[in-house]
Design a protein around this motif. Structure first.
Motif, PDB file in Angstrom:
ATOM      1  N   LYS A 221       7.156  40.353 -27.120  1.00 22.97           N
ATOM      2  CA  LYS A 221       7.884  41.149 -27.912  1.00 22.97           C
ATOM      3  C   LYS A 221       9.148  41.703 -28.998  1.00 22.97           C
ATOM      4  O   LYS A 221       8.720  40.803 -29.449  1.00 22.97           O
ATOM      5  N   GLU A 235      11.656  46.214 -24.939  1.00 21.85           N
ATOM      6  CA  GLU A 235      11.957  45.858 -23.523  1.00 21.85           C
ATOM      7  C   GLU A 235      13.315  46.386 -23.101  1.00 21.85           C
ATOM      8  O   GLU A 235      14.306  46.840 -23.786  1.00 21.85           O
ATOM      9  N   GLY A 236      13.179  47.252 -21.865  1.00 23.42           N
ATOM     10  CA  GLY A 236      14.386  47.353 -21.693  1.00 23.42           C
ATOM     11  C   GLY A 236      13.536  48.550 -21.290  1.00 23.42           C
ATOM     12  O   GLY A 236      13.472  48.885 -21.192  1.00 23.42           O
ATOM     13  N   SER A 237      14.166  49.458 -19.917  1.00 27.87           N
ATOM     14  CA  SER A 237      14.310  50.819 -19.172  1.00 27.87           C
ATOM     15  C   SER A 237      15.464  51.463 -19.205  1.00 27.87           C
ATOM     16  O   SER A 237      16.018  50.745 -18.556  1.00 27.87           O
ATOM     17  N   ASN A 239      17.501  51.214 -21.826  1.00 29.10           N
ATOM     18  CA  ASN A 239      18.225  51.198 -22.842  1.00 29.10           C
ATOM     19  C   ASN A 239      17.726  51.856 -24.057  1.00 29.10           C
ATOM     20  O   ASN A 239      17.338  52.707 -23.638  1.00 29.10           O
ATOM     21  N   ILE A 262      12.609  52.340 -23.592  1.00 30.79           N
ATOM     22  CA  ILE A 262      13.741  53.130 -24.332  1.00 30.79           C
ATOM     23  C   ILE A 262      14.089  54.764 -24.448  1.00 30.79           C
ATOM     24  O   ILE A 262      12.787  55.898 -24.713  1.00 30.79           O
TER      25      ILE A 262
END
Length: 414
Positions: A221, A235-237, A239, A262
């Motif tokens: 990460k 990470e993140g959907s 975002n 992202i």
């Protein structure tokens, strides 16, 4: 017991002790000799490996520094010459044999990747180290360069087939209305010539390289609060990344930053610890992504290090909205949408630059895309890519023309 028998037993003990000491002494001598031989073998093994590695590096660099000779060797191999080789005999380094062939899986007559085997031999020991050279046809003398468009006008360029050549041209209001203004008629601050992109890359080969980058980043990460010194995933959907000042240590290896799901990077800056390093910082994305008020790099020489690569489903928008922004590097989105004309920033295979609210968006490097568009104060200033960047283009199956001789870029990947 008589004194004679006591003397006899003492003599026996003395003989036994002497024999034991002799055996131990011989064992120690044998062990010492064995250790000495093993140490010598280990030293020779390390020396022969370093010699082979030195021979490989020298050969790879010589192709980059002397592409004219490299082109002659390549043409010899392509003409059916098979293997070309040479042998060096260097005092204390042993013999070094350099063998150059077409890499396996390549069509020999049009070979685009050379395999270089460097074999060193010293005191009966032999080691082989292998490297590869991308053969880049025509080289790249100048990248795509676009001068500033007029305020409030969308200057949109798209790959077209003109009589006798392929080039980017300015379009009118539809994809069938090709304007008369093409890159060869334009000029810019940094370069006044342009390279043309020959074709879409092979999707399978392109995706294979993207998969390699994803594997490099997988499982780690990204921590934008500290210096990034290894590949990682953001990470993140759906975002956005906002307000980050990210320092990337590229002094030891390539660093991949996978933006994955992202959708935007806002008010952030990405800088390098080592602009003179040959190692790249590679941003990858599997969906459209917007860079608002975000810069990458600080200086023109950073253009050798930064590259943004998208999948078949991506497009990129680079915009200065509340501040002036600069990108030093390359943006790659080479797959054209089935419907190449549509709303700005929505089409696959498009790189868009936009200045807004009297702010500018400048890209120093190049854009490899099916559509390049500019709005307001937006510029692409062409900067010739490094050999390492050219090697990456070749691995992605991106072909260019526009001048220059055959050039070579080293890689250690098959």
């Amino acid at each position: 017991m008589s004194s004679r028998s006591k003397k006899g037993s003492v003599l026996l003990y003395v003989i036994m002790i002497f024999c034991l000491m002799t055996i131990l002494g011989l064992g120690l001598i044998t062990l010492t000799n064995h250790n000495t031989k093993m140490t010598k073998i280990e030293m020779d093994s390390e020396q022969v490996y370093q010699s082979a590695l030195s021979g490989l590096e020298t050969t790879l660099v010589s192709f980059e520094k002397d592409p004219e000779t490299g082109a002659k060797i390549t043409e010899f191999i392509r003409s059916g010459g098979g293997t070309t080789s040479t042998e060096l005999n260097i005092d204390k380094m042993g013999k070094i044999n350099i063998a150059i062939t077409c890499a396996s899986g390549e069509e020999v007559s049009s070979c685009k990747k050379l395999k270089v085997d460097s074999t060193a031999t010293l005191n009966g020991l032999s080691r082989t180290v292998t490297g590869y050279l991308n053969v880049i046809e025509g080289g790249l003398e100048f990248p795509v360069t676009v001068k500033q468009g007029d305020d409030d006008i969308d200057d949109r360029y798209r790959k077209v087939q003109q009589p006798g050549d392929k080039e980017y041209c300015l379009f009118g209001t539809s994809p069938t209305q090709v304007g008369t203004e093409c890159f060869k008629e334009k000029a810019s601050t940094y370069e006044d010539k342009f390279s043309q992109y020959e074709k879409e890359p092979n999707l399978e080969k392109y995706n294979k390289k993207l998969d390699e980058f994803q594997l490099m980043a997988k499982g780690q990460k990204c921590n934008f609060e500290a210096t990034i010194d290894s590949s990682c995933v953001v990470e993140g959907s759906g975002n956005t990344v906002t307000g980050k000042n990210v320092v990337i240590d590229n002094s030891k290896s390539d660093v991949v930053i996978d933006f994955k799901n992202i959708v935007g990077v806002m008010s952030s800056n990405f800088t390098l610890t080592d602009p003179d390093s040959e190692y790249l910082v590679i941003f990858i994305s599997n969906k459209p992504i917007v860079f608002f008020d975000t810069s990458f790099g600080n200086d023109i020489k950073d253009a050798d290090n930064f590259v943004i690569i998208g999948s078949k489903n991506t497009n990129f928008l680079f915009q200065g909205m509340d501040k002036n922004v600069n990108g030093y590097g390359w943006i790659i989105s080479p797959f054209q949408d089935e419907d190449p004309w549509g709303a700005l920033d929505t089409k696959k295979g498009q790189v868009s630059l936009r200045g807004q609210n009297n702010k500018t968006a400048n890209l120093y490097g190049g854009a490899y895309a099916s559509i390049v568009s500019q709005v307001n104060a937006a510029n692409i200033y062409g900067v010739k890519p490094s050999d390492k960047m050219l090697g990456l283009f070749a691995d992605l199956d991106l072909e260019m023309s526009g001048g220059g001789a055959m050039t070579f870029a080293k890689t250690y990947d098959k």
